[in-house]
Design a protein around this motif. Structure first.
Motif, PDB file in Angstrom:
ATOM      1  N   GLY A  89       0.798  -1.227   0.000  1.00 62.13           N
ATOM      2  CA  GLY A  89       0.000   0.000   0.000  1.00 62.13           C
ATOM      3  C   GLY A  89       0.824   1.268   0.000  1.00 62.13           C
ATOM      4  N   TYR A  90       2.138   1.139   0.127  1.00 63.74           N
ATOM      5  CA  TYR A  90       3.034   2.301   0.092  1.00 63.74           C
ATOM      6  C   TYR A  90       3.797   2.283  -1.230  1.00 63.74           C
ATOM      7  CZ  TYR A  90       2.022   3.219   4.984  1.00 63.74           C
ATOM      8  OH  TYR A  90       1.368   3.514   6.159  1.00 63.74           O
ATOM      9  N   SER A  91       3.936   3.467  -1.846  1.00 58.30           N
ATOM     10  CA  SER A  91       4.530   3.521  -3.179  1.00 58.30           C
ATOM     11  C   SER A  91       5.473   4.714  -3.301  1.00 58.30           C
ATOM     12  CB  SER A  91       3.436   3.614  -4.241  1.00 58.30           C
ATOM     13  OG  SER A  91       2.872   4.915  -4.258  1.00 58.30           O
ATOM     14  N   THR A  92       6.157   4.782  -4.429  1.00 58.86           N
ATOM     15  CA  THR A  92       7.063   5.903  -4.675  1.00 58.86           C
ATOM     16  C   THR A  92       6.335   7.127  -5.215  1.00 58.86           C
ATOM     17  OG1 THR A  92       7.557   5.039  -6.875  1.00 58.86           O
ATOM     18  CG2 THR A  92       9.041   4.381  -5.076  1.00 58.86           C
ATOM     19  N   ASP A  93       5.081   6.972  -5.638  1.00 59.79           N
ATOM     20  CA  ASP A  93       4.279   8.102  -6.122  1.00 59.79           C
ATOM     21  C   ASP A  93       2.896   8.000  -5.492  1.00 59.79           C
ATOM     22  OD1 ASP A  93       3.309  10.302  -7.499  1.00 59.79           O
ATOM     23  OD2 ASP A  93       3.146   9.283  -9.438  1.00 59.79           O
ATOM     24  N   PRO A  94       2.803   8.232  -4.173  1.00 61.07           N
ATOM     25  CA  PRO A  94       1.554   7.932  -3.466  1.00 61.07           C
ATOM     26  C   PRO A  94       0.371   8.795  -3.882  1.00 61.07           C
ATOM     27  CG  PRO A  94       3.038   9.186  -2.065  1.00 61.07           C
ATOM     28  CD  PRO A  94       3.819   8.809  -3.276  1.00 61.07           C
ATOM     29  N   LEU A  95       0.613   9.957  -4.477  1.00 55.30           N
ATOM     30  CA  LEU A  95      -0.478  10.847  -4.876  1.00 55.30           C
ATOM     31  C   LEU A  95      -0.679  10.870  -6.383  1.00 55.30           C
ATOM     32  CD1 LEU A  95       0.229  13.814  -2.423  1.00 55.30           C
ATOM     33  CD2 LEU A  95      -1.156  11.755  -2.079  1.00 55.30           C
ATOM     34  N   ALA A  96      -0.051   9.936  -7.087  1.00 53.44           N
ATOM     35  CA  ALA A  96      -0.171   9.843  -8.547  1.00 53.44           C
ATOM     36  C   ALA A  96       0.105  11.187  -9.216  1.00 53.44           C
ATOM     37  CB  ALA A  96      -1.552   9.317  -8.939  1.00 53.44           C
ATOM     38  N   GLU A  97       1.125  11.862  -8.743  1.00 53.38           N
ATOM     39  CA  GLU A  97       1.412  13.207  -9.249  1.00 53.38           C
ATOM     40  C   GLU A  97       1.941  13.191 -10.672  1.00 53.38           C
ATOM     41  OE1 GLU A  97       2.030  16.214  -5.661  1.00 53.38           O
ATOM     42  OE2 GLU A  97       3.853  15.092  -6.158  1.00 53.38           O
ATOM     43  N   GLN A  98       2.617  12.137 -11.047  1.00 55.24           N
ATOM     44  CA  GLN A  98       3.133  12.100 -12.404  1.00 55.24           C
ATOM     45  C   GLN A  98       2.008  12.046 -13.430  1.00 55.24           C
ATOM     46  OE1 GLN A  98       6.739   9.597 -12.910  1.00 55.24           O
ATOM     47  NE2 GLN A  98       6.713   9.422 -10.683  1.00 55.24           N
ATOM     48  N   GLN A  99       0.861  11.501 -13.035  1.00 58.73           N
ATOM     49  CA  GLN A  99      -0.302  11.499 -13.925  1.00 58.73           C
ATOM     50  C   GLN A  99      -0.949  12.878 -14.006  1.00 58.73           C
ATOM     51  OE1 GLN A  99      -3.056   8.313 -12.917  1.00 58.73           O
ATOM     52  NE2 GLN A  99      -1.373   7.028 -12.195  1.00 58.73           N
ATOM     53  N   ALA A 100      -0.707  13.724 -13.006  1.00 57.70           N
ATOM     54  CA  ALA A 100      -1.312  15.060 -12.970  1.00 57.70           C
ATOM     55  C   ALA A 100      -0.410  16.119 -13.582  1.00 57.70           C
ATOM     56  CB  ALA A 100      -1.637  15.433 -11.527  1.00 57.70           C
ATOM     57  N   MET A 101       0.719  15.709 -14.175  1.00 64.86           N
ATOM     58  CA  MET A 101       1.681  16.655 -14.709  1.00 64.86           C
ATOM     59  C   MET A 101       1.270  17.069 -16.123  1.00 64.86           C
ATOM     60  SD  MET A 101       5.819  16.373 -14.617  1.00 64.86           S
ATOM     61  CE  MET A 101       5.674  15.578 -13.022  1.00 64.86           C
ATOM     62  N   ALA A 102       0.814  18.317 -16.260  1.00 64.73           N
ATOM     63  CA  ALA A 102       0.362  18.803 -17.567  1.00 64.73           C
ATOM     64  C   ALA A 102       1.536  19.047 -18.497  1.00 64.73           C
ATOM     65  CB  ALA A 102      -0.448  20.088 -17.385  1.00 64.73           C
ATOM     66  N   TYR A 319     -10.726  28.066  15.961  1.00 63.89           N
ATOM     67  CA  TYR A 319      -9.718  28.577  15.043  1.00 63.89           C
ATOM     68  C   TYR A 319      -8.338  27.966  15.298  1.00 63.89           C
ATOM     69  CZ  TYR A 319      -9.200  31.748  19.056  1.00 63.89           C
ATOM     70  OH  TYR A 319      -9.067  32.262  20.323  1.00 63.89           O
ATOM     71  N   LEU A 320      -8.198  27.201  16.388  1.00 56.81           N
ATOM     72  CA  LEU A 320      -6.949  26.500  16.664  1.00 56.81           C
ATOM     73  C   LEU A 320      -6.980  25.053  16.186  1.00 56.81           C
ATOM     74  CD1 LEU A 320      -6.198  27.766  20.288  1.00 56.81           C
ATOM     75  CD2 LEU A 320      -5.065  28.441  18.177  1.00 56.81           C
ATOM     76  N   VAL A 321      -8.091  24.647  15.584  1.00 60.64           N
ATOM     77  CA  VAL A 321      -8.252  23.253  15.165  1.00 60.64           C
ATOM     78  C   VAL A 321      -8.120  23.168  13.645  1.00 60.64           C
ATOM     79  CG1 VAL A 321      -9.759  21.233  15.181  1.00 60.64           C
ATOM     80  CG2 VAL A 321      -9.809  22.839  17.113  1.00 60.64           C
ATOM     81  N   PRO A 322      -7.050  22.579  13.149  1.00 58.45           N
ATOM     82  CA  PRO A 322      -6.916  22.438  11.696  1.00 58.45           C
ATOM     83  C   PRO A 322      -7.889  21.396  11.156  1.00 58.45           C
ATOM     84  CG  PRO A 322      -5.175  21.235  12.803  1.00 58.45           C
ATOM     85  CD  PRO A 322      -5.940  21.950  13.890  1.00 58.45           C
ATOM     86  N   ARG A 323      -8.149  21.461   9.868  1.00 53.81           N
ATOM     87  CA  ARG A 323      -8.994  20.449   9.227  1.00 53.81           C
ATOM     88  C   ARG A 323      -8.199  19.159   9.083  1.00 53.81           C
ATOM     89  NH1 ARG A 323     -10.923  22.556   3.681  1.00 53.81           N
ATOM     90  NH2 ARG A 323     -12.195  20.668   3.791  1.00 53.81           N
ATOM     91  N   LEU A 324      -8.784  18.066   9.498  1.00 52.86           N
ATOM     92  CA  LEU A 324      -8.154  16.750   9.364  1.00 52.86           C
ATOM     93  C   LEU A 324      -8.495  16.200   7.981  1.00 52.86           C
ATOM     94  CD1 LEU A 324      -6.644  14.298  10.602  1.00 52.86           C
ATOM     95  CD2 LEU A 324      -8.870  13.505  11.446  1.00 52.86           C
ATOM     96  N   VAL A 325      -7.476  15.975   7.167  1.00 51.19           N
ATOM     97  CA  VAL A 325      -7.720  15.614   5.763  1.00 51.19           C
ATOM     98  C   VAL A 325      -6.733  14.550   5.301  1.00 51.19           C
ATOM     99  CG1 VAL A 325      -8.623  17.905   5.147  1.00 51.19           C
ATOM    100  CG2 VAL A 325      -6.177  17.417   4.866  1.00 51.19           C
ATOM    101  N   ARG A 326      -7.089  13.973   4.168  1.00 53.01           N
ATOM    102  CA  ARG A 326      -6.189  13.089   3.423  1.00 53.01           C
ATOM    103  C   ARG A 326      -6.244  13.525   1.970  1.00 53.01           C
ATOM    104  NH1 ARG A 326      -7.659   8.278   4.935  1.00 53.01           N
ATOM    105  NH2 ARG A 326      -5.677   7.620   5.846  1.00 53.01           N
ATOM    106  N   GLU A 327      -5.111  13.413   1.289  1.00 55.05           N
ATOM    107  CA  GLU A 327      -5.120  13.666  -0.149  1.00 55.05           C
ATOM    108  C   GLU A 327      -5.324  12.345  -0.881  1.00 55.05           C
ATOM    109  OE1 GLU A 327      -2.650  15.846  -3.732  1.00 55.05           O
ATOM    110  OE2 GLU A 327      -2.154  16.263  -1.639  1.00 55.05           O
ATOM    111  N   VAL A 328      -6.370  12.299  -1.686  1.00 54.73           N
ATOM    112  CA  VAL A 328      -6.720  11.104  -2.451  1.00 54.73           C
ATOM    113  C   VAL A 328      -6.482  11.399  -3.925  1.00 54.73           C
ATOM    114  CG1 VAL A 328      -8.568   9.501  -3.065  1.00 54.73           C
ATOM    115  CG2 VAL A 328      -8.441  10.426  -0.731  1.00 54.73           C
ATOM    116  N   PRO A 329      -5.647  10.635  -4.603  1.00 50.97           N
ATOM    117  CA  PRO A 329      -5.397  10.892  -6.029  1.00 50.97           C
ATOM    118  C   PRO A 329      -6.690  10.903  -6.835  1.00 50.97           C
ATOM    119  CG  PRO A 329      -3.835   9.276  -5.195  1.00 50.97           C
ATOM    120  CD  PRO A 329      -4.841   9.494  -4.107  1.00 50.97           C
ATOM    121  N   GLY A 330      -6.840  11.937  -7.652  1.00 51.86           N
ATOM    122  CA  GLY A 330      -8.019  12.045  -8.512  1.00 51.86           C
ATOM    123  C   GLY A 330      -9.193  12.771  -7.896  1.00 51.86           C
TER     124      GLY A 330
END
Length: 337
Positions: A89-102, A319-330
């Motif tokens: 489940g761990y990869s060298t391009d976890p956010l698939a950024e190379q696919q998002a490169m215009a 205002y001291l509580v950040p949003r808890l998020v995950r980045e999901v490719p796509g």
């Protein structure tokens, strides 16, 4: 008769530029040196440190508790042997950024904004970095690719915000950054400039008069998103650098990553939020770890992350509580948990 070659005098660098560049060059760059400087017994280090090298500036090193191998700041930068263990489940391009490169070095993952990976260099090497395997040599907007990136931005009428990232854009010179921003200002639909950087915190010397000048002079509404994971990172020097940035009128935001052994307690997150606000920085995002190969030992379960976030909401101002998020490719944006 050949004319003698013209000698072009070299323009001396301002002293401030030499100061931060010398500080960057003097960063600690080996696990053994980290242990020696921190009065720790020599420990095994990840073989991965050969490919993703250690880099810790003196300013950050000074905030680490000597003699404590579990210090939360040290844990972020010491190459743990667990990095060498492949994990499903761990990869060298976890956010698939190379696919998002215009075009090379320009990513468009979300509507309305684009991101430039201006450099692969960072002032500090964080062992959980989601771009630790990123192919910067091929994915750079420099040289001929820069014109392609500008042409792409001119052609996309919906892009109102440009993000300067990397690596860390503030490892580049002020002259180069100012020239880059001047060309981006020529894209008429751009309204906002965002800089993603850890440098003002880990290398406060980098906040120079020249940096403040070009930040003050751009027509683009500017946001500086820093990266602080623990309150101990914000010493007097870091707070002074952030105050200087704030004095230019930029909005300061923070993105943290939830990291096991670093900030995975309600107390640590509460202290971080209060320290950020005292430094004039608004807590923005608390990211779940991106599943990059080599960083699995930092992972905190989603259930525990939600528990911590709920407890934080129950004991401190909103205002001291950040949003808890995950980045999901796509996905169209960060995904709240």
């Amino acid at each position: 008769m050949n004319k003698p070659a013209r000698i072009i005098p070299r323009t001396p660098q301002p002293k401030h530029a030499r100061d931060w560049q010398q500080a960057l060059a003097a960063a600690v760059d080996s696990p053994a040196e980290l242990d020696r400087r921190l009065d720790l017994a020599p420990r095994p280090a990840a073989g991965a440190a050969r490919d993703f090298r250690v880099r810790v500036p003196e300013a950050f090193l000074a905030r680490i508790r000597p003699g404590d191998p579990d210090d939360p700041l040290l844990r972020q930068v010491f190459p743990d042997p667990h990095e060498d263990e492949p994990r499903p489940g761990y990869s060298t391009d976890p956010l698939a950024e190379q696919q998002a490169m215009a075009v090379p070095g320009l990513l468009q993952k979300y509507p309305g904004r684009a991101l430039l990976t201006l450099t692969g260099a960072c002032a500090i090497h964080c062992r959980y970095c989601f771009r630790r395997h990123f192919p910067y040599a091929e994915a750079s907007p420099r040289g001929a690719h820069w014109q392609a990136a500008l042409e792409y931005l001119h052609a996309q009428s919906d892009i109102e915000e440009i993000i300067l990232s990397g690596g860390d854009p503030l490892t580049l010179s002020d002259a180069r950054l100012a020239a880059c921003v001047a060309e981006l200002e020529g894209v008429p639909q751009l309204q906002r400039l965002r800089l993603h950087t850890r440098t003002p915190v880990v290398l406060p010397e980098r906040v120079t008069p020249a940096l403040l000048d070009w930040l003050s002079g751009t027509r683009l509404q500017t946001l500086v998103v820093v990266h602080v994971n623990h309150a101990n990172e914000l010493d007097a020097a870091a707070r002074t650098a952030l105050a200087a940035l704030r004095g230019t009128g930029v909005q300061l935001l923070n993105q943290a990553v939830l990291l096991a052994g670093v900030n995975d307690s309600v107390q640590a997150l509460e202290q971080l939020g209060k320290a950020l606000l005292a430094a004039g920085v608004l807590p923005y995002y608390l990211h779940q770890l991106d599943p990059v190969q080599g960083a699995a030992h930092f992972a905190v379960s989603d259930a525990r992350a939600r528990e911590l976030h709920a407890a934080l909401q129950a004991r401190t101002s909103g205002y001291l509580v950040p949003r808890l998020v995950r980045e999901v490719p796509g996905a169209a944006g960060k995904t709240p948990l």
